[in-house]
Design a protein around this motif. Sequence first.
Motif, PDB file in Angstrom:
ATOM      1  N   LEU A 197       0.762  -1.161   0.065  1.00  0.00           N
ATOM      2  CA  LEU A 197      -0.031  -0.070  -0.102  1.00  0.00           C
ATOM      3  C   LEU A 197       0.837   1.353  -0.013  1.00  0.00           C
ATOM      4  N   MET A 198       1.718   1.467   0.998  1.00  0.00           N
ATOM      5  CA  MET A 198       2.757   2.503   0.969  1.00  0.00           C
ATOM      6  C   MET A 198       3.648   2.606  -0.247  1.00  0.00           C
ATOM      7  N   SER A 199       4.031   1.497  -0.865  1.00  0.00           N
ATOM      8  CA  SER A 199       4.796   1.496  -1.959  1.00  0.00           C
ATOM      9  C   SER A 199       4.172   2.295  -3.025  1.00  0.00           C
ATOM     10  N   LYS A 200       2.982   1.908  -3.315  1.00  0.00           N
ATOM     11  CA  LYS A 200       2.103   2.676  -4.334  1.00  0.00           C
ATOM     12  C   LYS A 200       1.803   4.025  -3.875  1.00  0.00           C
ATOM     13  N   PHE A 201       1.357   4.219  -2.773  1.00  0.00           N
ATOM     14  CA  PHE A 201       1.006   5.668  -2.209  1.00  0.00           C
ATOM     15  C   PHE A 201       2.178   6.505  -2.538  1.00  0.00           C
ATOM     16  N   MET A 298      12.663   7.225  -0.202  1.00  0.00           N
ATOM     17  CA  MET A 298      11.660   5.821  -0.017  1.00  0.00           C
ATOM     18  C   MET A 298      11.796   5.313   1.401  1.00  0.00           C
ATOM     19  N   SER A 299      12.939   5.245   1.948  1.00  0.00           N
ATOM     20  CA  SER A 299      13.086   4.443   3.137  1.00  0.00           C
ATOM     21  C   SER A 299      12.183   5.096   4.116  1.00  0.00           C
ATOM     22  N   ALA A 300      12.223   6.647   4.424  1.00  0.00           N
ATOM     23  CA  ALA A 300      11.563   7.370   5.262  1.00  0.00           C
ATOM     24  C   ALA A 300       9.886   7.235   4.797  1.00  0.00           C
ATOM     25  N   GLY A 301       9.706   7.546   3.507  1.00  0.00           N
ATOM     26  CA  GLY A 301       8.353   7.624   3.157  1.00  0.00           C
ATOM     27  C   GLY A 301       7.674   6.384   3.233  1.00  0.00           C
ATOM     28  N   ARG A 302       8.154   5.279   2.917  1.00  0.00           N
ATOM     29  CA  ARG A 302       7.334   3.882   2.670  1.00  0.00           C
ATOM     30  C   ARG A 302       7.548   3.028   3.773  1.00  0.00           C
ATOM     31  N   ASP A 303       8.600   2.712   4.061  1.00  0.00           N
ATOM     32  CA  ASP A 303       9.135   1.529   5.128  1.00  0.00           C
ATOM     33  C   ASP A 303       8.735   1.970   6.441  1.00  0.00           C
ATOM     34  N   THR A 304       8.976   3.176   7.027  1.00  0.00           N
ATOM     35  CA  THR A 304       8.707   3.559   8.247  1.00  0.00           C
ATOM     36  C   THR A 304       7.237   3.698   8.659  1.00  0.00           C
ATOM     37  N   THR A 305       6.450   4.253   7.862  1.00  0.00           N
ATOM     38  CA  THR A 305       4.797   4.131   8.038  1.00  0.00           C
ATOM     39  C   THR A 305       4.437   2.966   7.998  1.00  0.00           C
ATOM     40  N   ALA A 306       4.654   2.163   6.938  1.00  0.00           N
ATOM     41  CA  ALA A 306       4.087   0.720   6.864  1.00  0.00           C
ATOM     42  C   ALA A 306       4.404  -0.239   8.070  1.00  0.00           C
ATOM     43  N   GLN A 307       5.575  -0.026   8.479  1.00  0.00           N
ATOM     44  CA  GLN A 307       6.063  -0.780   9.604  1.00  0.00           C
ATOM     45  C   GLN A 307       5.248  -0.368  10.966  1.00  0.00           C
TER      46      GLN A 307
END
Length: 500
Positions: A197-201, A298-307
């Motif tokens: 979800l966060m990768s697409k967003f 990408m790490s800050a925007g996608r990974d951290t929120t999804a985790q």
Amino acid sequence: MLTIIVLTFLAVLAWAIVREHGKAPRKDGKRLSQAPGALPFIGYTARLLQPRYKLLDHLAHVQAETGLKTFEIPSPFLPPTILISDPVCLEYVFREHEIFAKGTFFRSRMYDLFGMSKVKAISGAAKLEIKGNGILNASGSLWHSQRKAGVKFLSIANVARFSNETLPPLIEDMHQQLGAADSNGGTIDLQDILLNLMSKFFGLVAYDTVPSADLVRAFDEASAWTDSRFMNPFWRLYEALFGQSLRRALQTVKEFGHKVVTKASEKASVPGRETLLDLLLERIPDKDTVADAATTYMSAGRDTTAQAMTWSLYELSRSPEVLGALLENLQPHATTTRSGTLRTTDSHLSYIKAAFAEALRLNPSVPLIMRETSQECTLPDGTILQPGTIVVWAPYAMARSPAVWSKDAGDFKPERWLSYDASGHATFMPRSASEYPVFHGGPRICIGKSMAEVVGCQVLAELVLNWDFEVVDKEGRRHVGESLTAPMAGGLVVRPRRRI
């Protein structure tokens, strides 16, 4: 022969210890006390080589037992290193961020993934030419340029637009995936669902494209390799021998960055609806620099929120009372969409903000952080540091410190974030960055804090209102995986059931 090898090894250790002794941190005229658990000669080297969650648990134990004391973390393979846990000291580090910079130790390990590099094809093989630093490594004017672009991109108006326009269709797709698993009685990994979800967003709002599955896998692999460099003193040798997959992953990430920047530079941006790339290109003339700056986010925007959402759902699954209170808080604010999905009408409800903050407190997206001193300085507790000293703090351990969060520090308790008036109305009460360093602090505070909180609470509200999750493996605790951020090792496999 074995005796010669052992003696040589001990001689190297002794040389390293003597070499660094003059730079050792001091307090009250003496060398700073070593952290409990240090071994003779090798210090903390063995602990640094074990799985990261074991090191984090050890540091949490140390801070719970010793309070706010500052310790030296000894290792002959590291520069002088200290562990701080006092919020007063951490506030000083945040405030004096130019003294506590991302120095050589940090940058040398991060440059492949987050440094500026130019991809060159030589005889069919990829070669990376290092040019500078991304925002996670940068300082000075380059950092300011990237940060200004990020602040504008993540403005309140843009976050609201992303939340209202970009996110809802992706949430509907997520509901369909969960519905398919519900229909056939199957299981599904919530962490994978949320990362997808966060990768697409983030791909859509930042790059105007959806990252491929190959790119996501490559980024995750490169992140894990990069993280291991901080714990393995022999990482250069190890990667020279076994790092083929890392080099392939880095090439995939770099190629993505150059592809999306080329695409963005060839089309006109829409005023008021610029992507992150558009804003970076306005401030940074070099496209290679922009390419690497963009992938850094990408790490800050996608990974951290999804985790963070994954850990929030895990904590809720272990706390039926909290889940019940959250549902009671959300349901009066829910409306039904055309697809039959319940959606909250207010994304700023106090209780869900408290639950999200509490889950992040116990499971911070970056559980271990380090900086390097650029000049001699003295911490508020009297510890004297020489230039080149590594300063470490562990948000994971601080969250479990009774000295910071009281005796129930280890409990999942959203109420600690709420203040109630006479009528029982709850107001969310934030804590200082030095007590709750999940989003860093000072001039370098995370610019994505607002988006992480808004998106995280919005998605969590959707999931809690519409689904009941039975965790498949309920035995034991979940641990942090090996990465620069905090993925849940093994994922969060559940059986979803639509909530009636």
